[in-house]
Design an enzyme around this catalytic site. Structure first.
Site, PDB file in Angstrom:
ATOM      1  N   GLU A 105     -42.404  -1.679  50.003  1.00  0.00           N
ATOM      2  CA  GLU A 105     -41.155  -0.899  50.044  1.00  0.00           C
ATOM      3  C   GLU A 105     -41.299   0.378  49.215  1.00  0.00           C
ATOM      4  O   GLU A 105     -40.315   0.975  48.830  1.00  0.00           O
ATOM      5  CB  GLU A 105     -39.924  -1.750  49.701  1.00  0.00           C
ATOM      6  CG  GLU A 105     -39.935  -2.462  48.380  1.00  0.00           C
ATOM      7  CD  GLU A 105     -39.789  -1.506  47.226  1.00  0.00           C
ATOM      8  OE1 GLU A 105     -40.851  -1.157  46.626  1.00  0.00           O
ATOM      9  OE2 GLU A 105     -38.656  -1.104  46.909  1.00  0.00           O
ATOM     10  N   ASP A 132     -43.037  -4.599  55.538  1.00  0.00           N
ATOM     11  CA  ASP A 132     -42.573  -3.224  55.342  1.00  0.00           C
ATOM     12  C   ASP A 132     -41.053  -3.151  55.141  1.00  0.00           C
ATOM     13  O   ASP A 132     -40.365  -4.173  55.143  1.00  0.00           O
ATOM     14  CB  ASP A 132     -43.017  -2.409  56.570  1.00  0.00           C
ATOM     15  CG  ASP A 132     -43.448  -1.002  56.219  1.00  0.00           C
ATOM     16  OD1 ASP A 132     -43.033  -0.485  55.172  1.00  0.00           O
ATOM     17  OD2 ASP A 132     -44.203  -0.411  57.010  1.00  0.00           O
ATOM     18  N   ASP A 168     -46.593   6.739  51.404  1.00  0.00           N
ATOM     19  CA  ASP A 168     -47.886   6.644  52.095  1.00  0.00           C
ATOM     20  C   ASP A 168     -48.899   7.659  51.579  1.00  0.00           C
ATOM     21  O   ASP A 168     -48.582   8.819  51.321  1.00  0.00           O
ATOM     22  CB  ASP A 168     -47.676   6.843  53.605  1.00  0.00           C
ATOM     23  CG  ASP A 168     -47.006   5.634  54.230  1.00  0.00           C
ATOM     24  OD1 ASP A 168     -46.581   4.729  53.485  1.00  0.00           O
ATOM     25  OD2 ASP A 168     -46.913   5.605  55.468  1.00  0.00           O
ATOM     26  N   ASN A 205     -37.347   0.260  45.181  1.00  0.00           N
ATOM     27  CA  ASN A 205     -36.435  -0.660  44.471  1.00  0.00           C
ATOM     28  C   ASN A 205     -37.111  -1.278  43.247  1.00  0.00           C
ATOM     29  O   ASN A 205     -36.788  -2.404  42.868  1.00  0.00           O
ATOM     30  CB  ASN A 205     -35.964  -1.756  45.425  1.00  0.00           C
ATOM     31  CG  ASN A 205     -35.264  -1.180  46.643  1.00  0.00           C
ATOM     32  OD1 ASN A 205     -34.081  -0.887  46.610  1.00  0.00           O
ATOM     33  ND2 ASN A 205     -36.008  -0.985  47.724  1.00  0.00           N
TER      34      ASN A 205
HETATM   35  C1  GLA Z   1     -45.027   2.494  56.567  1.00  0.00           C
HETATM   36  C2  GLA Z   1     -46.067   1.927  55.603  1.00  0.00           C
HETATM   37  C3  GLA Z   1     -47.463   2.253  56.117  1.00  0.00           C
HETATM   38  C4  GLA Z   1     -47.646   1.681  57.502  1.00  0.00           C
HETATM   39  C5  GLA Z   1     -46.570   2.221  58.440  1.00  0.00           C
HETATM   40  C6  GLA Z   1     -46.596   1.537  59.801  1.00  0.00           C
HETATM   41  O1  GLA Z   1     -45.047   3.883  56.560  1.00  0.00           O
HETATM   42  O2  GLA Z   1     -45.882   2.438  54.308  1.00  0.00           O
HETATM   43  O3  GLA Z   1     -48.447   1.756  55.227  1.00  0.00           O
HETATM   44  O4  GLA Z   1     -47.583   0.280  57.443  1.00  0.00           O
HETATM   45  O5  GLA Z   1     -45.271   2.029  57.897  1.00  0.00           O
HETATM   46  O6  GLA Z   1     -45.610   2.011  60.673  1.00  0.00           O
END
Ligand code: GLA
Length: 403
Positions: free
Chosen positions: A183, A150, A205, A187
């Site tokens: 990410e 992440d 997300d 980027n």
């Molecule tokens: C980010 C990622 C998610 C998940 C959360 C966990 O938001 O994009 O897919 O992995 O972190 O904290």
């Protein structure tokens, strides 16, 4: 003499950069398939639940349909010991990660874990910054096969550099580990990650909503339609071993059956990683049918590895999506984005469908068999027009079979 020493040094440098500076090749030649804890469980992860998920992946038929990776997302962490080695939360993972990996491997599945390029993960647990080689070695010792990495708490870091460091650390362990870059597309990883990771997130997300977005104050999560709209013109960057990732799936997490079907179909049309994000222990018959439809999965997993594209937006919220497949077949998806059922007609003879990426076309001089992949039956051939009532937020998905 001097020159030959210089030449020797150069050769050694080149060889060592070939030997250590690369990602593991030969992995994820089709989009990875599996399950990840985050969408349904967030930080509520423990070893008993993960074992049960692995059991269910087998007993539900998902393993048989191609799902493989069982990935624990954020919040498995305990801390770092006095030597800096990461260890899991002892209450949630009392048997430890090696034992859990062993359990998953004994089922013929693979084990995935999560970390972050920053000082802390997005959930506030220890990140891998400054510990990349040590963490990679620990994961390899545990038997990890997949790392999602992440991008929270990374101020001052260069993304390409940080992900390359972890790539090299993983490669140095000698264990084949799929490297999943997360990410969020910030980027433009499609421009630099082909030789760094096996898949890269292209969006923020996802959330379990077909057509909406949810504002969380400092960030937003995105519905299925918002996610699919977010990036244009990047399909050319995807292919075997390096995929665009529009995030883990929300099938079985509360949308209607039609919406889940449309979501799954679109993920297959764009050759997305198929990482389920629901509770595999408690799936409805409909959810299982969607996730395990092998003919639809085959569109995603097609060995040609070409990401599909939107051929046209037409009236009344209907869209047509196209994906070229191996052996001259094609997948075609008619998507109804509107709020009502649409009486839909499509005449193959009136459409010249050409893919400028694969430089192939649906050949109107040929007659293809047309197979409805959700109804699992042949519905004629391309001499005949398609004529169907397509419900709101649903799809008609067909495969054109070259004879
Ligand atoms: C980010 C990622 C998610 C998940 C959360 C966990 O938001 O994009 O897919 O992995 O972190 O904290």
């Amino acid at each position: 003499m001097k020159t030959s020493l210089r030449t020797l040094t150069f050769v050694v440098c080149v060889i060592s950069s070939i030997a250590y500076g690369q990602k593991f090749e030969g992995l994820a030649l089709t989009p990875p398939m599996g399950w990840n804890s985050w969408n349904k469980f967030g930080c509520n992860v423990d070893e008993q639940m993960i074992r049960q998920i692995a059991d269910s992946m087998v007993s539900s038929g998902m393993k048989d349909a191609g799902y493989q990776y069982v990935v624990i997302d954020d919040c498995w962490h305990g801390g770092r010991d006095s030597m800096g080695f990461i260890y899991p939360n002892a209450q949630r993972f009392p048997s430890g990660m090696k034992a859990l990996a062993g359990y998953i491997h004994a089922k013929g599945l693979k084990f995935g874990i999560y970390s972050c390029a920053g000082n802390k993960t997005c959930g506030g647990h220890p990140g891998s910054r400054g510990y990349e080689y040590q963490d990679a070695l620990t994961y390899a010792k545990w038997g990890v096969d997949y790392l999602k990495y992440d991008w929270c708490n990374t101020s001052g870091l260069n993304a390409a550099g940080a992900y390359t460091t972890m790539r090299d650390a993983l490669f140095a362990t000698g264990r084949p580990i799929v490297f999943s870059i997360c990410e969020w597309g910030e980027n433009q990883p499609w421009n630099w990650a082909k030789d760094v990771g096996h898949l890269w997130r292209i969006t923020g997300d996802i959330t379990n909503c077909f057509d909406c977005q949810v504002d969380h104050g400092t960030w937003t999560s995105w519905g299925i339609m918002q996610t699919i709209e977010m990036r244009k013109d990047i399909r050319k960057f995807a292919g075997p071993g390096h995929w665009n990732d529009p995030d883990m799936m929300e099938v079985g997490n509360g949308m209607t059956t039609a919406e889940d079907r449309a979501h799954f179909t679109l993920w297959c049309m764009v050759a997305a990683p198929l990482i389920s994000g629901n509770d595999l222990r408690a799936m409805s018959k409909e959810t299982i049918e969607i996730l395990t439809n092998k003919e639809v999965v085959a569109v995603d997993q097609d060995s040609l590895g070409v990401q599909g594209f939107r051929y046209k937006d037409s009236e009344e919220g209907m869209e047509t999506w196209i994906k070229p497949l191996s052996h001259g077949d094609w997948a075609v998806c008619f998507l109804n984005r509107s709020g009502k059922t649409v009486k839909f007609e499509f005449d193959w003879a009136k459409n010249n469908i050409y893919d400028d990426l694969s430089k192939t076309a649906i050949n109107n001089d040929l007659v293809y068999q047309v197979r409805d992949l959700w109804k699992k039956k042949h519905i004629g051939d391309t001499k005949k027009r398609i004529s169907a009532d397509i419900p709101s937020h649903d799809v008609l998905m067909v495969r054109l079979i070259k004879q």
